[in-house]
Write a protein that holds these residues in place. Sequence first.
Motif, PDB file in Angstrom:
ATOM      1  N   GLU A 199       0.215   2.792   1.219  1.00  0.00           N
ATOM      2  CA  GLU A 199      -0.511   1.956   0.265  1.00  0.00           C
ATOM      3  C   GLU A 199      -1.484   2.788  -0.568  1.00  0.00           C
ATOM      4  OE1 GLU A 199      -2.186  -1.053   2.791  1.00  0.00           O
ATOM      5  OE2 GLU A 199      -0.396  -2.305   2.656  1.00  0.00           O
ATOM      6  N   ARG A 200      -2.125   3.800   0.042  1.00  0.00           N
ATOM      7  CA  ARG A 200      -3.032   4.670  -0.714  1.00  0.00           C
ATOM      8  C   ARG A 200      -2.267   5.453  -1.775  1.00  0.00           C
ATOM      9  NH1 ARG A 200      -5.701   4.925   4.141  1.00  0.00           N
ATOM     10  NH2 ARG A 200      -4.635   6.804   4.854  1.00  0.00           N
ATOM     11  N   GLU A 201      -1.073   5.925  -1.439  1.00  0.00           N
ATOM     12  CA  GLU A 201      -0.243   6.606  -2.430  1.00  0.00           C
ATOM     13  C   GLU A 201       0.110   5.650  -3.562  1.00  0.00           C
ATOM     14  OE1 GLU A 201       3.146   8.215  -0.408  1.00  0.00           O
ATOM     15  OE2 GLU A 201       1.935   9.652   0.724  1.00  0.00           O
ATOM     16  N   ASN A 202       0.447   4.427  -3.193  1.00  0.00           N
ATOM     17  CA  ASN A 202       0.769   3.402  -4.185  1.00  0.00           C
ATOM     18  C   ASN A 202      -0.445   3.111  -5.064  1.00  0.00           C
ATOM     19  OD1 ASN A 202       2.456   1.367  -5.377  1.00  0.00           O
ATOM     20  ND2 ASN A 202       1.347  -0.165  -4.201  1.00  0.00           N
ATOM     21  N   ASP A 203      -1.631   3.110  -4.455  1.00  0.00           N
ATOM     22  CA  ASP A 203      -2.860   2.867  -5.217  1.00  0.00           C
ATOM     23  C   ASP A 203      -3.051   3.912  -6.309  1.00  0.00           C
ATOM     24  OD1 ASP A 203      -3.365   0.697  -3.629  1.00  0.00           O
ATOM     25  OD2 ASP A 203      -5.030   1.608  -2.527  1.00  0.00           O
ATOM     26  N   GLU A 204      -2.734   5.172  -6.000  1.00  0.00           N
ATOM     27  CA  GLU A 204      -2.870   6.237  -6.998  1.00  0.00           C
ATOM     28  C   GLU A 204      -1.963   5.977  -8.192  1.00  0.00           C
ATOM     29  OE1 GLU A 204      -2.338  10.084  -5.215  1.00  0.00           O
ATOM     30  OE2 GLU A 204      -3.793   9.648  -3.641  1.00  0.00           O
ATOM     31  N   VAL A 205      -0.740   5.553  -7.916  1.00  0.00           N
ATOM     32  CA  VAL A 205       0.206   5.244  -8.995  1.00  0.00           C
ATOM     33  C   VAL A 205      -0.300   4.053  -9.794  1.00  0.00           C
ATOM     34  CG1 VAL A 205       2.553   4.451  -9.504  1.00  0.00           C
ATOM     35  CG2 VAL A 205       2.184   6.218  -7.771  1.00  0.00           C
ATOM     36  N   LEU A 206      -0.763   3.020  -9.089  1.00  0.00           N
ATOM     37  CA  LEU A 206      -1.269   1.830  -9.780  1.00  0.00           C
ATOM     38  C   LEU A 206      -2.488   2.158 -10.632  1.00  0.00           C
ATOM     39  CD1 LEU A 206      -0.908  -0.906  -6.997  1.00  0.00           C
ATOM     40  CD2 LEU A 206       0.488  -0.616  -9.053  1.00  0.00           C
ATOM     41  N   ASN A 207      -3.368   3.008 -10.126  1.00  0.00           N
ATOM     42  CA  ASN A 207      -4.542   3.412 -10.915  1.00  0.00           C
ATOM     43  C   ASN A 207      -4.121   4.127 -12.191  1.00  0.00           C
ATOM     44  OD1 ASN A 207      -6.758   2.400  -9.457  1.00  0.00           O
ATOM     45  ND2 ASN A 207      -6.645   4.090  -8.002  1.00  0.00           N
ATOM     46  N   ALA A 208      -3.119   4.998 -12.088  1.00  0.00           N
ATOM     47  CA  ALA A 208      -2.632   5.716 -13.268  1.00  0.00           C
ATOM     48  C   ALA A 208      -2.016   4.743 -14.273  1.00  0.00           C
ATOM     49  CB  ALA A 208      -1.618   6.779 -12.864  1.00  0.00           C
ATOM     50  N   LEU A 209      -1.216   3.795 -13.777  1.00  0.00           N
ATOM     51  CA  LEU A 209      -0.604   2.802 -14.664  1.00  0.00           C
ATOM     52  C   LEU A 209      -1.655   1.931 -15.332  1.00  0.00           C
ATOM     53  CD1 LEU A 209       2.442   1.669 -12.490  1.00  0.00           C
ATOM     54  CD2 LEU A 209       2.514   3.036 -14.586  1.00  0.00           C
ATOM     55  N   GLU A 210      -2.674   1.570 -14.585  1.00  0.00           N
ATOM     56  CA  GLU A 210      -3.753   0.759 -15.150  1.00  0.00           C
ATOM     57  C   GLU A 210      -4.488   1.529 -16.242  1.00  0.00           C
ATOM     58  OE1 GLU A 210      -7.689  -1.775 -13.814  1.00  0.00           O
ATOM     59  OE2 GLU A 210      -6.936  -0.226 -12.473  1.00  0.00           O
ATOM     60  N   PHE A 239      -4.453  -5.016  -5.707  1.00  0.00           N
ATOM     61  CA  PHE A 239      -5.611  -4.445  -5.022  1.00  0.00           C
ATOM     62  C   PHE A 239      -6.367  -5.516  -4.228  1.00  0.00           C
ATOM     63  CE2 PHE A 239      -5.711  -0.927  -8.348  1.00  0.00           C
ATOM     64  CZ  PHE A 239      -5.209   0.031  -7.480  1.00  0.00           C
ATOM     65  N   ALA A 240      -6.426  -6.717  -4.767  1.00  0.00           N
ATOM     66  CA  ALA A 240      -7.170  -7.803  -4.123  1.00  0.00           C
ATOM     67  C   ALA A 240      -6.482  -8.304  -2.850  1.00  0.00           C
ATOM     68  CB  ALA A 240      -7.359  -8.967  -5.099  1.00  0.00           C
ATOM     69  N   ASN A 241      -5.192  -8.010  -2.711  1.00  0.00           N
ATOM     70  CA  ASN A 241      -4.449  -8.496  -1.548  1.00  0.00           C
ATOM     71  C   ASN A 241      -4.850  -7.813  -0.249  1.00  0.00           C
ATOM     72  OD1 ASN A 241      -3.000 -10.373  -3.000  1.00  0.00           O
ATOM     73  ND2 ASN A 241      -1.288  -9.003  -3.393  1.00  0.00           N
ATOM     74  N   GLY A 242      -5.620  -6.753  -0.331  1.00  0.00           N
ATOM     75  CA  GLY A 242      -6.075  -6.091   0.886  1.00  0.00           C
ATOM     76  C   GLY A 242      -5.075  -5.090   1.417  1.00  0.00           C
ATOM     77  N   ARG A 243      -5.380  -4.555   2.568  1.00  0.00           N
ATOM     78  CA  ARG A 243      -4.569  -3.503   3.163  1.00  0.00           C
ATOM     79  C   ARG A 243      -4.020  -3.921   4.521  1.00  0.00           C
ATOM     80  NH1 ARG A 243      -3.328  -2.513  -0.859  1.00  0.00           N
ATOM     81  NH2 ARG A 243      -4.592  -1.498  -2.405  1.00  0.00           N
TER      82      ARG A 243
END
Length: 103
Positions: free
Chosen positions: A41-52, A27-31
Amino acid sequence: MSEQLKSEFTQRIVELQKRVDSIHQDFANGRNADWSEQARERENDEVLNALESEAKVEIQQLSNAITLIESGHYGICQTCGEAIAKQRLAVQPAAIKCINCAD
């Protein structure tokens, strides 16, 4: 046995915390400046949020299990006070209820 479980749970917590830290780093790496790439990347963010979220829940459950081990209450149902079956603990190490009370 309890020291071994504590060690296993602690090791799993460390692994999960590394996963959470990796997600935070992503997330810190920016867009990307490209709009289509940002959509991916937004789709990936949703997956990462769920994993977190899953990792944080498991960390909390394992931390609670370690506390129960230390207090001598691990493997005892918090509802009825009976022993939780070893088979259940093998599948769900952080279980706090026997199968009957969990239903």
